[in-house]
Design a protein around this motif. Structure first.
Motif, PDB file in Angstrom:
ATOM      1  N   TYR A 188      44.138  26.686  32.920  1.00 35.90           N
ATOM      2  CA  TYR A 188      44.747  26.351  31.807  1.00 35.90           C
ATOM      3  C   TYR A 188      43.883  26.340  30.588  1.00 35.90           C
ATOM      4  O   TYR A 188      43.762  26.822  29.468  1.00 35.90           O
ATOM      5  CB  TYR A 188      45.860  25.590  31.985  1.00 35.90           C
ATOM      6  CG  TYR A 188      46.757  25.342  30.529  1.00 35.90           C
ATOM      7  CD1 TYR A 188      47.905  25.939  30.613  1.00 35.90           C
ATOM      8  CD2 TYR A 188      46.328  24.544  29.601  1.00 35.90           C
ATOM      9  CE1 TYR A 188      48.665  26.141  29.639  1.00 35.90           C
ATOM     10  CE2 TYR A 188      47.326  24.402  28.396  1.00 35.90           C
ATOM     11  CZ  TYR A 188      48.649  25.257  28.596  1.00 35.90           C
ATOM     12  OH  TYR A 188      49.401  25.078  27.369  1.00 35.90           O
ATOM     13  N   ALA A 189      42.806  25.321  30.883  1.00 31.41           N
ATOM     14  CA  ALA A 189      41.941  24.885  29.839  1.00 31.41           C
ATOM     15  C   ALA A 189      41.209  26.134  29.347  1.00 31.41           C
ATOM     16  O   ALA A 189      40.780  26.264  28.148  1.00 31.41           O
ATOM     17  CB  ALA A 189      40.981  23.658  30.505  1.00 31.41           C
ATOM     18  N   GLU A 190      40.712  26.777  30.465  1.00 27.93           N
ATOM     19  CA  GLU A 190      39.786  27.894  29.974  1.00 27.93           C
ATOM     20  C   GLU A 190      40.751  28.948  29.217  1.00 27.93           C
ATOM     21  O   GLU A 190      39.923  29.328  28.358  1.00 27.93           O
ATOM     22  CB  GLU A 190      39.242  28.662  31.263  1.00 27.93           C
ATOM     23  CG  GLU A 190      38.307  28.189  32.032  1.00 27.93           C
ATOM     24  CD  GLU A 190      37.542  29.132  33.135  1.00 27.93           C
ATOM     25  OE1 GLU A 190      36.630  28.761  33.440  1.00 27.93           O
ATOM     26  OE2 GLU A 190      38.295  30.179  33.195  1.00 27.93           O
ATOM     27  N   ALA A 191      41.753  29.082  29.518  1.00 33.88           N
ATOM     28  CA  ALA A 191      42.629  29.959  28.716  1.00 33.88           C
ATOM     29  C   ALA A 191      42.919  29.608  27.196  1.00 33.88           C
ATOM     30  O   ALA A 191      42.663  30.216  26.257  1.00 33.88           O
ATOM     31  CB  ALA A 191      43.810  30.559  29.304  1.00 33.88           C
ATOM     32  N   MET A 192      43.169  28.172  27.027  1.00 33.92           N
ATOM     33  CA  MET A 192      43.527  27.737  25.732  1.00 33.92           C
ATOM     34  C   MET A 192      42.508  27.763  24.974  1.00 33.92           C
ATOM     35  O   MET A 192      42.577  27.793  23.724  1.00 33.92           O
ATOM     36  CB  MET A 192      43.925  26.099  26.104  1.00 33.92           C
ATOM     37  CG  MET A 192      45.259  26.086  26.794  1.00 33.92           C
ATOM     38  SD  MET A 192      46.350  26.969  26.196  1.00 33.92           S
ATOM     39  CE  MET A 192      46.777  25.954  24.607  1.00 33.92           C
ATOM     40  N   LEU A 193      41.054  27.318  25.545  1.00 27.93           N
ATOM     41  CA  LEU A 193      39.830  27.102  24.693  1.00 27.93           C
ATOM     42  C   LEU A 193      39.015  28.482  24.670  1.00 27.93           C
ATOM     43  O   LEU A 193      38.009  28.513  24.179  1.00 27.93           O
ATOM     44  CB  LEU A 193      39.063  26.218  25.202  1.00 27.93           C
ATOM     45  CG  LEU A 193      39.768  24.835  25.283  1.00 27.93           C
ATOM     46  CD1 LEU A 193      38.851  23.717  26.108  1.00 27.93           C
ATOM     47  CD2 LEU A 193      39.883  24.347  24.010  1.00 27.93           C
ATOM     48  N   GLN A 229      45.013  23.498  36.260  1.00 17.91           N
ATOM     49  CA  GLN A 229      44.486  22.674  34.868  1.00 17.91           C
ATOM     50  C   GLN A 229      43.245  23.209  34.396  1.00 17.91           C
ATOM     51  O   GLN A 229      43.245  23.568  33.051  1.00 17.91           O
ATOM     52  CB  GLN A 229      44.192  21.220  35.126  1.00 17.91           C
ATOM     53  CG  GLN A 229      45.556  20.361  35.235  1.00 17.91           C
ATOM     54  CD  GLN A 229      45.149  19.157  35.449  1.00 17.91           C
ATOM     55  OE1 GLN A 229      43.957  18.518  35.951  1.00 17.91           O
ATOM     56  NE2 GLN A 229      45.766  18.161  34.523  1.00 17.91           N
ATOM     57  N   ARG A 230      42.323  23.627  35.328  1.00 19.06           N
ATOM     58  CA  ARG A 230      40.942  24.202  34.963  1.00 19.06           C
ATOM     59  C   ARG A 230      41.033  25.477  34.370  1.00 19.06           C
ATOM     60  O   ARG A 230      40.822  26.065  33.201  1.00 19.06           O
ATOM     61  CB  ARG A 230      40.097  24.443  36.059  1.00 19.06           C
ATOM     62  CG  ARG A 230      38.693  25.063  35.656  1.00 19.06           C
ATOM     63  CD  ARG A 230      37.547  25.115  36.946  1.00 19.06           C
ATOM     64  NE  ARG A 230      38.330  26.282  37.558  1.00 19.06           N
ATOM     65  CZ  ARG A 230      38.040  27.484  37.232  1.00 19.06           C
ATOM     66  NH1 ARG A 230      37.331  27.762  36.338  1.00 19.06           N
ATOM     67  NH2 ARG A 230      38.534  28.461  37.951  1.00 19.06           N
ATOM     68  N   MET A 241      53.508  24.778  33.149  1.00 16.42           N
ATOM     69  CA  MET A 241      51.965  25.089  32.579  1.00 16.42           C
ATOM     70  C   MET A 241      52.091  26.739  32.364  1.00 16.42           C
ATOM     71  O   MET A 241      51.454  27.220  31.448  1.00 16.42           O
ATOM     72  CB  MET A 241      50.936  24.672  33.730  1.00 16.42           C
ATOM     73  CG  MET A 241      49.736  24.196  33.111  1.00 16.42           C
ATOM     74  SD  MET A 241      48.550  23.813  34.228  1.00 16.42           S
ATOM     75  CE  MET A 241      49.111  22.464  34.915  1.00 16.42           C
ATOM     76  N   ASN A 242      52.550  27.258  33.627  1.00 12.10           N
ATOM     77  CA  ASN A 242      52.605  28.694  33.408  1.00 12.10           C
ATOM     78  C   ASN A 242      53.837  29.179  32.358  1.00 12.10           C
ATOM     79  O   ASN A 242      53.462  30.108  31.762  1.00 12.10           O
ATOM     80  CB  ASN A 242      52.908  29.253  34.868  1.00 12.10           C
ATOM     81  CG  ASN A 242      51.805  30.418  35.207  1.00 12.10           C
ATOM     82  OD1 ASN A 242      50.557  30.300  34.603  1.00 12.10           O
ATOM     83  ND2 ASN A 242      52.131  31.072  36.187  1.00 12.10           N
ATOM     84  N   GLU A 300      42.881  22.837  39.952  1.00 10.90           N
ATOM     85  CA  GLU A 300      42.489  24.160  39.738  1.00 10.90           C
ATOM     86  C   GLU A 300      43.366  24.781  38.371  1.00 10.90           C
ATOM     87  O   GLU A 300      42.914  25.691  37.768  1.00 10.90           O
ATOM     88  CB  GLU A 300      42.487  25.324  41.072  1.00 10.90           C
ATOM     89  CG  GLU A 300      42.156  26.562  40.770  1.00 10.90           C
ATOM     90  CD  GLU A 300      40.844  26.878  40.324  1.00 10.90           C
ATOM     91  OE1 GLU A 300      40.064  25.748  40.000  1.00 10.90           O
ATOM     92  OE2 GLU A 300      40.372  28.121  40.058  1.00 10.90           O
TER      93      GLU A 300
END
Lengths: 66, 388
Positions: free
Chosen positions: A11-16, A8-9, A53-54, A6
């Motif tokens: 993080y990906a949303e934020a990065m993209l 990872q998901r 990650m954070n 979760e």
């Protein structure tokens, strides 16, 4: 879904995310909070990766805010 | 106040916590052979964050998540429980990762060919370098500071980025005439914003020498590094996919890097042939820039790589500059029958919405312009200390 996945998901949303400026900072802040909430649920061996990650999100907020 | 938890109390020299973290930084400098940019001031990092580097060069580190769990592992004579041992190992890993981050300089990310700090290509390469450093030296740093046997090594934190970068270090050995370790050292010691440029400069110097007029350099940098930037930044979807097994991320990182290396080598051979041919036919006469026909070949090659990625199940490469609409139209007609493909499609739409020509006033939509293969996170980016 486990806490690490979760995170990872999120993080990906934020990065993209396509947000910019203050809106982007708000997205990152929200992600920081939500990933932080997942840390206690993460498996012990995955917790360092979630915390790093954070840290990456936090570093981006620091950069965006300058 | 920027929405981050305010940094906590200063951790003063003379305390165990300060001495331990400073020792980790010192050992990190020794193993890396480069100095840290840390100014020596250390603060507690509240919240669920390992730590950050502040603009003034100070650092924060989490007492709760790093310092306190580390301490039993570095207390002489203490008999560690299983949980303490693994907690101390994880804390050491985080400390080494943050210490390694303090070694990277950002540089000016506004010049020609510079990678914007925080762009996907920058994050991919910096994460990979930090990950590999931590897995290589984390255990040795722990051993140098404690008699306890701490499990610092682990599966890569960024398996796709790290495996791809490892593979590229090997592939780029020949054109740069540097060993993989030497090339890694060159990148580590170069400002983050200039790491792709330094690869291109090294290849131009080694493979083309004085046959290339200085006025051609900026364009050649872009021609040479385009595949590398796309190859690494394109792995973002893979790296952060929640449905992809970590082992599959390793495999795809490796395979993607092989494809990237092929594209890089082919483009380099074409560039060399252009200058060699001119030099043979017109000795002593300054050569022209690469012809448009060759640039079209580069675009065809880029498009071919996108197809290969798509066929392997990772349509993650961004559209070829000038051919975005055709790509987007194709996406809308695709059917995504399972959850994984739906996830890929969703992530792909994110990238599209950020890279479409209409989103940029300076977009490289034209075939003759620089491909916009990087994503800028902020519209007003300044130099900063930042680490991903």
């Amino acid at each position: 879904m486990d806490a690490y996945q979760e995170a990872q998901r999120l993080y990906a949303e934020a990065m993209l995310s396509t947000a910019t400026g203050q809106e982007r900072i708000a997205v990152l802040q929200q992600t920081l909070q939500r990933i932080g909430d997942l840390v206690p649920q993460a498996a012990p061996d995955e917790r360092p990766a979630v915390l790093l990650m954070n840290s990456s999100i936090a570093q981006l907020i620091a950069g965006e805010s300058r | 106040m920027n929405g981050m938890p305010e940094r906590g109390e200063e951790i003063l020299p003379g305390t165990w916590e300060y001495q331990w973290f400073a020792s980790v930084v010192t050992k990190t400098e020794e193993f890396a052979g480069r100095p840290s940019h840390w100014n020596g001031r250390l603060y507690d990092q509240p919240g669920a964050i390992a730590g950050v580097i502040e603009a003034d060069g100070s650092m924060t580190i989490s007492r709760e998540h790093v310092l306190d769990p580390a301490r039993p592992g570095y207390t002489e004579g203490h008999s560690l429980t299983h949980d303490e041992r693994y907690a101390a190992g994880g804390a050491t890993r985080m400390a080494v990762f943050r210490a390694r981050a303090s070694l990277s300089a950002l540089g000016d990310d506004t010049g020609p060919g510079a990678s914007p700090i925080g762009s996907l290509e920058d994050i991919a390469l910096e994460s990979a370098l930090a990950d590999r450093f931590t897995s290589t030296y984390g255990g040795r740093i722990a051993e140098s500071l404690t008699e306890q046997d701490l499990p610092v090594d682990s599966f890569p934190a960024f398996p796709a980025y790290t495996t791809a970068t490892d593979r590229l270090m090997s592939s780029l050995s020949r054109p740069t005439d540097l060993g993989p370790g030497e090339l890694r050292d060159l990148l580590e010691s170069t400002d983050r914003s200039q790491r792709f440029n330094v690869i291109a400069d090294r290849v131009i110097e080694t493979q083309l020498g004085d046959r290339v007029p200085e006025s051609h350099r900026d364009q050649l940098r872009q021609d040479l590094t385009g595949s590398l930037r796309r190859g690494l930044s394109g792995l973002t979807m893979t790296e952060w996919s929640q449905l992809t097994h970590q082992g599959s991320k390793l495999n795809w990182g490796h395979d993607a890097a092989e494809l990237t290396a092929i594209e890089f080598d082919l483009n380099l051979e074409d560039i060399k042939a252009h200058y060699d041919s001119w030099n043979t036919k017109h000795p002593g006469v300054e050569p022209p820039e690469l012809p448009d026909s060759l640039r079209e070949t580069f675009l065809d090659r880029e498009e071919g790589m996108r197809q290969v990625w798509a066929e392997r199940g990772w349509p993650a490469q961004q559209p070829v500059a000038g051919r975005e609409q055709e790509n987007y139209d194709g996406l809308r007609t695709q059917i995504y029958p399972n959850e994984r493909e739906q996830e890929i499609a969703k992530l792909q739409q994110f990238l599209w919405s950020h890279t479409a020509p209409s989103q940029h006033t300076d977009s490289a939509a034209g075939a003759g312009e620089r491909p916009n293969n990087v994503r800028e996170i902020g519209s007003t980016r300044k130099g900063q200390r930042g680490v991903e």
